[in-house]
Design an enzyme around this catalytic site. Sequence first.
Site, PDB file in Angstrom:
ATOM      1  CB  THR A 539      -0.898   0.038   1.245  1.00 37.92           C
ATOM      2  OG1 THR A 539      -0.099   0.372   2.397  1.00 37.92           O
ATOM      3  CG2 THR A 539      -1.571  -1.302   1.487  1.00 37.92           C
ATOM      4  CD  GLU A 590      17.892  -3.645  -1.303  1.00 41.63           C
ATOM      5  OE1 GLU A 590      18.190  -2.442  -1.509  1.00 41.63           O
ATOM      6  OE2 GLU A 590      18.525  -4.381  -0.542  1.00 41.63           O
ATOM      7  CB  ALA A 595      12.896  -0.197  -8.266  1.00 48.52           C
ATOM      8  N   GLY A 649       3.240   6.245 -17.795  1.00 51.18           N
ATOM      9  CA  GLY A 649       3.012   5.735 -16.442  1.00 51.18           C
ATOM     10  C   GLY A 649       4.220   5.851 -15.538  1.00 51.18           C
ATOM     11  CG  ASP A 663       9.095   9.100  -4.177  1.00 50.11           C
ATOM     12  OD1 ASP A 663       8.603   8.273  -3.377  1.00 50.11           O
ATOM     13  OD2 ASP A 663       9.834   8.770  -5.131  1.00 50.11           O
ATOM     14  CE  LYS A 667      11.924   6.438  -4.255  1.00 47.52           C
ATOM     15  NZ  LYS A 667      12.002   6.488  -5.742  1.00 47.52           N
TER      16      LYS A 667
END
Length: 806
Positions: A539, A590, A595, A649, A663, A667
């Site tokens: 989520t 991870e 990613a 996308g 974002d 990170k």
Amino acid sequence: MKVIKFGGKSLANGNGLSNVLEIISQKNKEEENLVVVVSARGNTTNQLEQILEQAKNKEDYSKALEQLKKEELEPYYSLELEEVFLRLEQLFQGVFYLGDYSTKIKDEVLAFGELLSAKIITKLLAKRGVEASFIDSRQLIITNNNFGNAVTLEKETAQKIKTYFSNNKLSNVKIVTGFIASNLKGETTTLGRNGSNYTASLLANYLSAREVESYTHVDGIFTANPDLVPDAKKIEQLSFNEANELANFGANILHAKTILPLVEKHIPLRILNTFKPEDKGTLIKKESVAKGIKSISVLEDVALISFEGRGLLGKVGVDARIFKALADNDISVSIISQGSSERGIGLVVKTVKATKAVLALEKEFENDFYKKDVNNISIVDNVAVISIIGQELNEFHKPFNALVKNQITPLLFNNTITGKNVSLVVYKDQLHKAVNVIHGQVFGVTKKINIAIFGKGLVGGTLINQILENTQSILEKRKIHLNIFAIANSKKVLLNKEGVTSNWESDLDNTALTNDIVKQTLAYAQEYHLENLIAVDNTASLDFVNNYIPLVEAGFDLVSSNKIANTVSFEFYKKLRKCLEENKKEYLYETNVGAGLPLIDTIKLLHDSGENITKIRGVFSGSLSYLFNKYSSSAIPFSVVLQEAIDKGFTEPDPREDLCGNDVARKLLILARELDLENEFEDITIENLIPQEFRAIEAKEFLSGLEKLNNTFQQKKESQKEGHVLRYIGDLLGDLQQPKGELAVKLVSVSKSSPLGSLKGSDAIFEIYTESYGEQPIVIQGAGAGAQVTARGVFGDILRLAKNNN
């Protein structure tokens, strides 16, 4: 001579009884001398006990007795058998009038189960043309006066058996009652539950039989009770010692005394299935084919007596006093465990004897209580014993660690002198899970990893399909069964202990709404005793993170693509880590940064090895990487490139969520905390790429006017040096040995020839500077965005946890 024994379920009306008659008929053609020992048929013994209790309580037992009579005489009716029930009726009437019965009377009543069984089998064989002799084992086996669980008098029994078989003209087939015997006065005694096996073993010994075959309702002896462990496998062969250990520690197919008479003359015993006569079953003989762990057995009707006394340190004879007190009260101890100081002693006894044991010990140590040398003698109820037969002590750490990982801590541990058998006491509500965990560990069979996936969006849905597509290959290559037992969105949860199917989306749609998906998932995992649990958070929910600690406390390891848990307050960050440590669980994430790139693992390894990381910087966002790579290398307006990224996308539906820098900041904070820095999100300097006037407007309005951004970014592009390009980076620097570092998220201009400047497509790149490597950074580069990549990274974390659980 061969001795054959048939159990009660084998002899029940219907297919069982028909199969038994067919097996005996066939054996009669093959064997010159056949001794057949039979138990009471079906549920007869329990029915007789129930009628006894009804008579004792002055209840009307006539209907129950009539029902028993109807069932018993269904296969064969005769006046002789009718007379048996007349004698039973007299006994029950006596109990009814007295309102009580003795163990002597109970043995006489229970004996009718075997007597009826043997008489009926003899008559039915005669109808088939098989001549058979009925033998009442009370004429053969002599015991002491311990009604209910009599001890055989070996000398007298041997003489009786040999004399009877020598002096009587008997048919080739001899039908003998199991379970019952008589004392020296000729009174009926019984050998304890499952005593028919013992009867067969005694006859085999004293008659020097070639082999004993014991027919039951199962295929043989298994590596564990199949009712508890679906993956249990049949054992082809056991040694006498291994079988004896199994019998002592709960294998209900065998009587605890069954093996001993066979060992003396090396008479093999084969456990067979009445309903599968072609199956070879399990063979028990002097030596087994292979060494190693053979089976896991369970004792459930036990209690743990805890005996504690600090004042007993150094005192001699404490054990002797304990065992004498228990022996004087006819209480047997199956397991004992204690420290060398004798401060604490654990004793396992039968549940029905637990209270009596405590009273006996309290009486024996009354003065020690007064002197405060003994401070506690108590009962721990609702426990069970798990015994691992053949377990080498030097390998026991593997199943023990697996139990701990599944939040099962044994209350008591014991091993034999040989170090070949290990027993554990656990709480009964943990038994089912514990046996499955141990079985999966010690037998090297497929290990089931039960996975709950929360969030079925682009990443979550992709992950579910990836797991389902690869389940079989992982099973074959790694012997790991990845079982998705739960899939949840915000309002529904699909639950299936056997695992969801490729139709999971429609199955989830058809599932009822729930108020609490996590609570329902936890309850389901507990109800079905699911082991090796992993919860996956795909989520982007701030609220869902509050479920992490309850999940860990319930025995779940965590995997997450959701960054929030690692970027909320440092207080929660530390609280979660403490909870993980206390519960011995792991949390892998991870994919939070980069990613599927091996970034967090690399930083952890460097930091934990003592390497001094001095700076980390890089392009953290695959979306913004694509955006500025394309914009810097072409003459296309910024709005056109941004629209392309939206269409592909690469960005969120509202690209301002990417352009605002939050974002990337999250990170960057995650990496800072991997270095034990105590930074909060508010400490990060963030360059928001959205001009002020576009930050508060509606998304629709923003998306319709992207060309208004062109001037701002064109100016940034034109103000660069020759040969430079724009990159949006995260930068962690400063004295990283201090509690906090300097964190910045910003748009920078770098040389095209640098690692950051040469970046292509939507790749992410990270430069890790360390004291040892100096000015030459460790560079990690690769695909930094996309549902497939992220899902594959989450999948990798799941597999790592599955491997760790091995």
